[in-house]
Structure formats: C-alpha cells, structure tokens
Design a protein around this motif. Structure first.
Motif, short mmCIF file in Angstrom:
data_model
loop_
_atom_site.label_atom_id
_atom_site.label_comp_id
_atom_site.label_asym_id
_atom_site.label_seq_id
_atom_site.Cartn_x
_atom_site.Cartn_y
_atom_site.Cartn_z
N ILE A 4 -0.97 46.53 38.72
CA ILE A 4 -0.77 45.11 38.97
C ILE A 4 0.71 44.84 39.24
N THR A 5 1.00 44.28 40.42
CA THR A 5 2.38 44.02 40.81
C THR A 5 2.81 42.58 40.52
N GLU A 6 1.86 41.66 40.53
CA GLU A 6 2.16 40.25 40.29
C GLU A 6 0.95 39.60 39.63
N GLY A 7 1.19 38.49 38.95
CA GLY A 7 0.12 37.68 38.41
C GLY A 7 -0.56 38.28 37.20
N LYS A 8 -1.78 37.77 36.96
CA LYS A 8 -2.54 38.23 35.79
C LYS A 8 -4.03 38.03 36.04
N GLY A 9 -4.81 38.61 35.13
CA GLY A 9 -6.26 38.50 35.23
C GLY A 9 -6.93 39.11 34.01
N VAL A 10 -8.25 39.22 34.09
CA VAL A 10 -9.04 39.73 32.98
C VAL A 10 -9.87 40.92 33.47
N PHE A 11 -9.90 41.95 32.65
CA PHE A 11 -10.65 43.17 32.94
C PHE A 11 -11.67 43.36 31.83
N HIS A 12 -12.93 43.57 32.19
CA HIS A 12 -13.99 43.81 31.21
C HIS A 12 -14.36 45.29 31.26
N PHE A 13 -14.23 45.94 30.10
CA PHE A 13 -14.44 47.38 30.01
C PHE A 13 -15.01 47.69 28.63
N ASN A 14 -16.12 48.42 28.59
CA ASN A 14 -16.76 48.78 27.32
C ASN A 14 -16.99 47.56 26.41
N LYS A 15 -17.50 46.51 27.01
CA LYS A 15 -17.84 45.28 26.30
C LYS A 15 -16.63 44.58 25.68
N LYS A 16 -15.43 44.85 26.21
CA LYS A 16 -14.22 44.19 25.75
C LYS A 16 -13.60 43.42 26.91
N GLU A 17 -12.99 42.30 26.59
CA GLU A 17 -12.25 41.51 27.57
C GLU A 17 -10.77 41.77 27.35
N ILE A 18 -10.10 42.29 28.37
CA ILE A 18 -8.70 42.68 28.25
C ILE A 18 -7.88 41.84 29.22
N HIS A 19 -6.90 41.12 28.71
CA HIS A 19 -6.01 40.31 29.54
C HIS A 19 -4.85 41.19 30.00
N LEU A 20 -4.67 41.27 31.31
CA LEU A 20 -3.65 42.12 31.90
C LEU A 20 -2.73 41.29 32.78
N GLU A 21 -1.54 41.84 33.03
CA GLU A 21 -0.55 41.13 33.84
C GLU A 21 0.28 42.12 34.63
N ALA A 22 1.21 41.59 35.42
CA ALA A 22 2.08 42.42 36.24
C ALA A 22 2.72 43.53 35.40
N GLY A 23 2.66 44.75 35.93
CA GLY A 23 3.21 45.91 35.24
C GLY A 23 2.17 46.73 34.50
N ASP A 24 0.97 46.19 34.34
CA ASP A 24 -0.10 46.91 33.64
C ASP A 24 -0.95 47.70 34.64
N LEU A 25 -1.65 48.70 34.13
CA LEU A 25 -2.58 49.52 34.92
C LEU A 25 -3.99 49.34 34.37
N PHE A 26 -4.99 49.42 35.25
CA PHE A 26 -6.36 49.51 34.77
C PHE A 26 -7.16 50.44 35.65
N LEU A 27 -8.21 50.99 35.06
CA LEU A 27 -9.01 52.02 35.71
C LEU A 27 -10.47 51.60 35.77
N LEU A 28 -11.05 51.73 36.94
CA LEU A 28 -12.49 51.61 37.08
C LEU A 28 -13.01 53.05 37.06
N PRO A 29 -13.56 53.50 35.93
CA PRO A 29 -14.05 54.87 35.86
C PRO A 29 -15.39 55.01 36.57
N ASN A 30 -15.75 56.22 36.86
CA ASN A 30 -17.06 56.44 37.49
C ASN A 30 -18.17 56.25 36.46
N ASN A 31 -19.31 55.79 36.94
CA ASN A 31 -20.53 55.68 36.14
C ASN A 31 -20.45 54.76 34.93
N ILE A 32 -19.51 53.82 34.92
CA ILE A 32 -19.38 52.85 33.83
C ILE A 32 -19.31 51.45 34.45
#
Length: 162
Positions: free
Chosen positions: A26-54
């Motif tokens: 993430i280079t700018e802004g913010k958003g929400v990522f849902h992974f393993n039934k958790k809601e994670i708030h992320l912003e510029a400078g953070d990384l997130f992964l869409l894994p296979n088969n999940i």
C-alpha cells in the motif's frame, strides 16, 4: 502478473479464492483486509497477501482509498517459500513491525522493470531472479537474525544499475 492500482472510494474485491499468491504494498490511503475471519485495518506502508486457496476480501476506505502495487506469484514451490515469512500466516505485515518500505520499494522497481522491458527469455530470467529476491526479503519477517534488508541494499543498488 503485476500492476499498480489507484482504487476509487469503497472499491472492493472478493470474497474470492485465488489459484496463486498476490502480494500488495500500500503506497497511499487505507482500507480493510479480511483474512481468516479477521478484519485488519491497513494503511500506507503496510503489506498484505492474498494466498492461494484461501477466501479473502478487501475494501478501500470511503474517505482515503488506498493505492497499491501488486505482484502475482505462482509455481510449485511458492507456497513453501511463503512459509518462510509470517506474512503467510498473518496475511499482512505492518510498517511498524518490519521494514515494509524497503520491500515496497523493491516491488515498485520490479513492477516498473517488468512494464518497461522487452519480454525476451533472457529478461524473463532476470525478473524471475527478482521474484526470488522478493521472497527472500519477505522472509526477513520470520528470520530477523538472517541478513536484513538493510544489509541487502547494496545488492539491490547494484541490480538497479542493470
């Protein structure tokens, strides 16, 4: 596959299951990522992964939508290599936990190189080597006693000169 996305307000993707891994920085802004039934708030400078088969889902913020670089990675050993990082288990890395900015800069350079290149077999080999280095950099979140990203900056600088 790779790219850069300036998301509109409330842009969402999913819920979806991928056949491959897709890493986002993430280079700018913010958003929400849902992974393993958790809601994670992320912003510029953070990384997130869409894994296979999940099942994953993400959504850009309504006021400050995010922009990000993304790189899709597939192959028979990618799942094994991803397990070298806590990113595989958690689905995200916060800029406060590891040096995500260095990983993000590496991803940005990689995307720009891929977009600007003439896709000869020889250059594809070079890009593949860069993907392996990216996987190594990500693994630093699990093995911090190994050579850090800062120790590899000279190597990255040399590669940027090609």
């Amino acid at each position: 596959f790779y790219g850069y996305e300036d998301c509109p307000k409330n842009y969402e993707f999913g819920p979806s299951v991928r056949d491959n891994f897709v890493l986002h920085f993430i280079t700018e802004g913010k958003g929400v990522f849902h992974f393993n039934k958790k809601e994670i708030h992320l912003e510029a400078g953070d990384l997130f992964l869409l894994p296979n088969n999940i099942v994953t889902y993400y959504k850009a913020d309504a006021e400050e939508p995010w922009s990000y670089y993304w790189i899709g990675i597939s192959g028979t050993k990618v799942s094994d290599f991803m397990r070298f990082s806590t990113l595989h288990e958690k689905g995200f890395l916060k800029k406060t936990e590891v040096e995500t900015e260095k990983i993000g800069q590496f991803m940005e350079r990689l995307v720009h190189k891929a977009e600007a290149s003439k896709m000869t077999s020889h250059y594809q080999l070079h890009l593949l080597s860069q993907i392996y280095e990216l996987l190594f950099l990500i693994s630093g979140s699990r093995y911090p006693s190994e050579p850090s990203i800062s120790h590899l900056s000279a190597l990255s600088d040399l590669q940027a000169c090609d």
